[in-house]
Design a protein around this motif. Structure first.
Motif, PDB file in Angstrom:
ATOM      1  N   SER A   3       3.371   9.089   5.308  1.00  0.00           N
ATOM      2  CA  SER A   3       3.504   7.904   4.456  1.00  0.00           C
ATOM      3  C   SER A   3       4.926   7.350   4.483  1.00  0.00           C
ATOM      4  O   SER A   3       5.122   6.137   4.488  1.00  0.00           O
ATOM      5  CB  SER A   3       3.107   8.236   3.015  1.00  0.00           C
ATOM      6  OG  SER A   3       1.745   8.543   2.943  1.00  0.00           O
ATOM      7  N   ILE A   4       5.899   8.241   4.480  1.00  0.00           N
ATOM      8  CA  ILE A   4       7.294   7.789   4.554  1.00  0.00           C
ATOM      9  C   ILE A   4       7.547   7.123   5.903  1.00  0.00           C
ATOM     10  O   ILE A   4       8.145   6.043   5.973  1.00  0.00           O
ATOM     11  CB  ILE A   4       8.263   8.966   4.304  1.00  0.00           C
ATOM     12  CG1 ILE A   4       8.139   9.420   2.847  1.00  0.00           C
ATOM     13  CG2 ILE A   4       9.698   8.579   4.645  1.00  0.00           C
ATOM     14  CD1 ILE A   4       8.823  10.733   2.542  1.00  0.00           C
ATOM     15  N   TYR A   5       7.053   7.738   6.967  1.00  0.00           N
ATOM     16  CA  TYR A   5       7.179   7.134   8.300  1.00  0.00           C
ATOM     17  C   TYR A   5       6.462   5.783   8.339  1.00  0.00           C
ATOM     18  O   TYR A   5       6.998   4.798   8.855  1.00  0.00           O
ATOM     19  CB  TYR A   5       6.610   8.068   9.369  1.00  0.00           C
ATOM     20  CG  TYR A   5       6.520   7.412  10.718  1.00  0.00           C
ATOM     21  CD1 TYR A   5       7.656   7.256  11.511  1.00  0.00           C
ATOM     22  CD2 TYR A   5       5.312   6.918  11.192  1.00  0.00           C
ATOM     23  CE1 TYR A   5       7.580   6.632  12.746  1.00  0.00           C
ATOM     24  CE2 TYR A   5       5.223   6.291  12.423  1.00  0.00           C
ATOM     25  CZ  TYR A   5       6.366   6.151  13.195  1.00  0.00           C
ATOM     26  OH  TYR A   5       6.282   5.524  14.406  1.00  0.00           O
ATOM     27  N   GLY A   6       5.262   5.720   7.789  1.00  0.00           N
ATOM     28  CA  GLY A   6       4.499   4.472   7.765  1.00  0.00           C
ATOM     29  C   GLY A   6       5.215   3.379   6.996  1.00  0.00           C
ATOM     30  O   GLY A   6       5.244   2.222   7.413  1.00  0.00           O
ATOM     31  N   THR A   7       5.808   3.748   5.863  1.00  0.00           N
ATOM     32  CA  THR A   7       6.556   2.778   5.062  1.00  0.00           C
ATOM     33  C   THR A   7       7.703   2.184   5.865  1.00  0.00           C
ATOM     34  O   THR A   7       7.854   0.956   5.955  1.00  0.00           O
ATOM     35  CB  THR A   7       7.128   3.453   3.796  1.00  0.00           C
ATOM     36  OG1 THR A   7       6.046   4.004   3.046  1.00  0.00           O
ATOM     37  CG2 THR A   7       7.896   2.461   2.948  1.00  0.00           C
ATOM     38  N   ILE A   8       8.492   3.054   6.467  1.00  0.00           N
ATOM     39  CA  ILE A   8       9.643   2.595   7.260  1.00  0.00           C
ATOM     40  C   ILE A   8       9.174   1.733   8.424  1.00  0.00           C
ATOM     41  O   ILE A   8       9.700   0.643   8.672  1.00  0.00           O
ATOM     42  CB  ILE A   8      10.458   3.805   7.765  1.00  0.00           C
ATOM     43  CG1 ILE A   8      11.115   4.517   6.584  1.00  0.00           C
ATOM     44  CG2 ILE A   8      11.506   3.374   8.790  1.00  0.00           C
ATOM     45  CD1 ILE A   8      11.663   5.892   6.911  1.00  0.00           C
ATOM     46  N   GLN A  28       0.818  -1.215   0.000  1.00  0.00           N
ATOM     47  CA  GLN A  28       0.000   0.000   0.000  1.00  0.00           C
ATOM     48  C   GLN A  28       0.848   1.259   0.000  1.00  0.00           C
ATOM     49  O   GLN A  28       0.474   2.283  -0.572  1.00  0.00           O
ATOM     50  CB  GLN A  28      -0.898   0.029   1.237  1.00  0.00           C
ATOM     51  CG  GLN A  28      -0.073   0.173   2.529  1.00  0.00           C
ATOM     52  CD  GLN A  28      -0.872   0.239   3.765  1.00  0.00           C
ATOM     53  OE1 GLN A  28      -1.588   1.201   3.965  1.00  0.00           O
ATOM     54  NE2 GLN A  28      -0.750  -0.779   4.608  1.00  0.00           N
ATOM     55  N   TRP A  29       2.011   1.225   0.645  1.00  0.00           N
ATOM     56  CA  TRP A  29       2.789   2.438   0.897  1.00  0.00           C
ATOM     57  C   TRP A  29       3.284   3.141  -0.351  1.00  0.00           C
ATOM     58  O   TRP A  29       3.223   4.381  -0.419  1.00  0.00           O
ATOM     59  CB  TRP A  29       3.902   2.148   1.905  1.00  0.00           C
ATOM     60  CG  TRP A  29       3.299   1.827   3.237  1.00  0.00           C
ATOM     61  CD1 TRP A  29       3.249   0.604   3.839  1.00  0.00           C
ATOM     62  CD2 TRP A  29       2.605   2.726   4.101  1.00  0.00           C
ATOM     63  NE1 TRP A  29       2.569   0.693   5.024  1.00  0.00           N
ATOM     64  CE2 TRP A  29       2.158   1.991   5.214  1.00  0.00           C
ATOM     65  CE3 TRP A  29       2.294   4.076   4.042  1.00  0.00           C
ATOM     66  CZ2 TRP A  29       1.435   2.558   6.251  1.00  0.00           C
ATOM     67  CZ3 TRP A  29       1.583   4.647   5.077  1.00  0.00           C
ATOM     68  CH2 TRP A  29       1.159   3.890   6.165  1.00  0.00           C
ATOM     69  N   PRO A  30       3.774   2.450  -1.367  1.00  0.00           N
ATOM     70  CA  PRO A  30       4.155   3.186  -2.584  1.00  0.00           C
ATOM     71  C   PRO A  30       2.981   3.945  -3.216  1.00  0.00           C
ATOM     72  O   PRO A  30       3.171   5.023  -3.774  1.00  0.00           O
ATOM     73  CB  PRO A  30       4.675   2.089  -3.514  1.00  0.00           C
ATOM     74  CG  PRO A  30       5.134   1.002  -2.590  1.00  0.00           C
ATOM     75  CD  PRO A  30       4.177   1.049  -1.430  1.00  0.00           C
ATOM     76  N   PHE A  31       1.781   3.394  -3.100  1.00  0.00           N
ATOM     77  CA  PHE A  31       0.612   4.088  -3.643  1.00  0.00           C
ATOM     78  C   PHE A  31       0.290   5.349  -2.831  1.00  0.00           C
ATOM     79  O   PHE A  31      -0.072   6.378  -3.389  1.00  0.00           O
ATOM     80  CB  PHE A  31      -0.604   3.151  -3.700  1.00  0.00           C
ATOM     81  CG  PHE A  31      -0.520   2.142  -4.802  1.00  0.00           C
ATOM     82  CD1 PHE A  31      -0.851   2.494  -6.104  1.00  0.00           C
ATOM     83  CD2 PHE A  31      -0.093   0.858  -4.557  1.00  0.00           C
ATOM     84  CE1 PHE A  31      -0.765   1.573  -7.135  1.00  0.00           C
ATOM     85  CE2 PHE A  31      -0.007  -0.075  -5.574  1.00  0.00           C
ATOM     86  CZ  PHE A  31      -0.345   0.284  -6.868  1.00  0.00           C
ATOM     87  N   TRP A  32       0.402   5.271  -1.502  1.00  0.00           N
ATOM     88  CA  TRP A  32       0.184   6.460  -0.678  1.00  0.00           C
ATOM     89  C   TRP A  32       1.224   7.530  -1.001  1.00  0.00           C
ATOM     90  O   TRP A  32       0.895   8.709  -1.142  1.00  0.00           O
ATOM     91  CB  TRP A  32       0.246   6.137   0.815  1.00  0.00           C
ATOM     92  CG  TRP A  32      -0.915   5.382   1.358  1.00  0.00           C
ATOM     93  CD1 TRP A  32      -0.883   4.175   1.993  1.00  0.00           C
ATOM     94  CD2 TRP A  32      -2.302   5.765   1.338  1.00  0.00           C
ATOM     95  NE1 TRP A  32      -2.147   3.789   2.354  1.00  0.00           N
ATOM     96  CE2 TRP A  32      -3.041   4.740   1.973  1.00  0.00           C
ATOM     97  CE3 TRP A  32      -2.994   6.862   0.833  1.00  0.00           C
ATOM     98  CZ2 TRP A  32      -4.426   4.796   2.122  1.00  0.00           C
ATOM     99  CZ3 TRP A  32      -4.371   6.919   0.979  1.00  0.00           C
ATOM    100  CH2 TRP A  32      -5.067   5.899   1.624  1.00  0.00           C
ATOM    101  N   ILE A  33       2.484   7.113  -1.126  1.00  0.00           N
ATOM    102  CA  ILE A  33       3.551   8.077  -1.420  1.00  0.00           C
ATOM    103  C   ILE A  33       3.322   8.711  -2.798  1.00  0.00           C
ATOM    104  O   ILE A  33       3.440   9.934  -2.956  1.00  0.00           O
ATOM    105  CB  ILE A  33       4.934   7.402  -1.308  1.00  0.00           C
ATOM    106  CG1 ILE A  33       5.228   7.085   0.170  1.00  0.00           C
ATOM    107  CG2 ILE A  33       6.028   8.283  -1.912  1.00  0.00           C
ATOM    108  CD1 ILE A  33       6.447   6.221   0.402  1.00  0.00           C
ATOM    109  N   ALA A  34       2.983   7.907  -3.788  1.00  0.00           N
ATOM    110  CA  ALA A  34       2.729   8.446  -5.128  1.00  0.00           C
ATOM    111  C   ALA A  34       1.562   9.428  -5.112  1.00  0.00           C
ATOM    112  O   ALA A  34       1.634  10.506  -5.722  1.00  0.00           O
ATOM    113  CB  ALA A  34       2.455   7.311  -6.114  1.00  0.00           C
ATOM    114  N   THR A  35       0.489   9.079  -4.408  1.00  0.00           N
ATOM    115  CA  THR A  35      -0.659   9.977  -4.292  1.00  0.00           C
ATOM    116  C   THR A  35      -0.248  11.312  -3.686  1.00  0.00           C
ATOM    117  O   THR A  35      -0.638  12.374  -4.177  1.00  0.00           O
ATOM    118  CB  THR A  35      -1.751   9.334  -3.402  1.00  0.00           C
ATOM    119  OG1 THR A  35      -2.231   8.165  -4.056  1.00  0.00           O
ATOM    120  CG2 THR A  35      -2.897  10.280  -3.149  1.00  0.00           C
ATOM    121  N   ASN A  36       0.546  11.258  -2.632  1.00  0.00           N
ATOM    122  CA  ASN A  36       0.960  12.487  -1.959  1.00  0.00           C
ATOM    123  C   ASN A  36       1.853  13.341  -2.849  1.00  0.00           C
ATOM    124  O   ASN A  36       1.682  14.562  -2.924  1.00  0.00           O
ATOM    125  CB  ASN A  36       1.670  12.155  -0.646  1.00  0.00           C
ATOM    126  CG  ASN A  36       0.755  11.453   0.338  1.00  0.00           C
ATOM    127  OD1 ASN A  36      -0.451  11.682   0.358  1.00  0.00           O
ATOM    128  ND2 ASN A  36       1.311  10.584   1.136  1.00  0.00           N
TER     129      ASN A  36
END
Length: 159
Positions: A143-148, A100-108
């Motif tokens: 999102s970056i924090y969530g990914t990590i 999910q995280w790459p999609f959140w980052i791309a959206t942002n």
């Protein structure tokens, strides 16, 4: 809630079992999201009557991106991607997938780009565009924090 509750690895600590896609499934999800985004963008591009007047931000934004890139579909593609990627990210979130995280980052990133362009090209819109950019930057940071956090904790839990 119920899906997550049924996939707890440690209910006391609130730890949810995370799932990972194979490379082939990641590619398939990205491809499907991109195809849906493209067709949604083409649809947005061809709605040329009352809708654009009601959505003046989109029309002006589309013109700006068309002037910058020379391609009429750039604005609708970015606009569509910001919506479709959010939907894909939310579905993957509900299903506990780390993808999910790459999609959140791309959206942002896309939303920051869109709203920054609006703030730059439309001075009358700065009163709401700049706070919106700040909001999307906060979402990107999250999102970056969530990914990590998800990847780090997922490796500890899932081995």
């Amino acid at each position: 809630y119920f899906y997550w509750k049924s996939h707890m690895t440690n209910e006391k600590l609130g730890i949810v079992k995370m799932f990972k896609f194979s490379t082939a499934k990641k590619i398939a999800v990205i491809a499907i999201a991109c195809v849906i985004t493209y067709f949604f963008a083409v649809g947005l591009l061809h709605i040329n009557n009352w809708f654009f007047h009601a959505m003046a931000r989109n029309s002006a934004c589309y013109d700006v991106f068309k002037n910058v890139t020379g391609w009429e579909l750039t604005g609708p593609l970015l606009d569509s991607a910001s919506v479709i990627f959010q939907i894909v990210a939310e579905i993957l979130l509900i299903l506990c997938f780390t993808s999910q995280w790459p999609f959140w980052i791309a959206t942002n990133v896309i939303s920051i780009l869109i709203w920054s362009m609006i703030a730059i090209k439309q001075p009358e819109a700065r009163s709401f565009a700049i706070p919106t950019v700040v909001m999307w930057i906060a979402f990107l940071t999250n999102s970056i924090y969530g990914t990590i956090n998800w990847y780090r904790n997922g490796e500890k839990i899932n081995g």
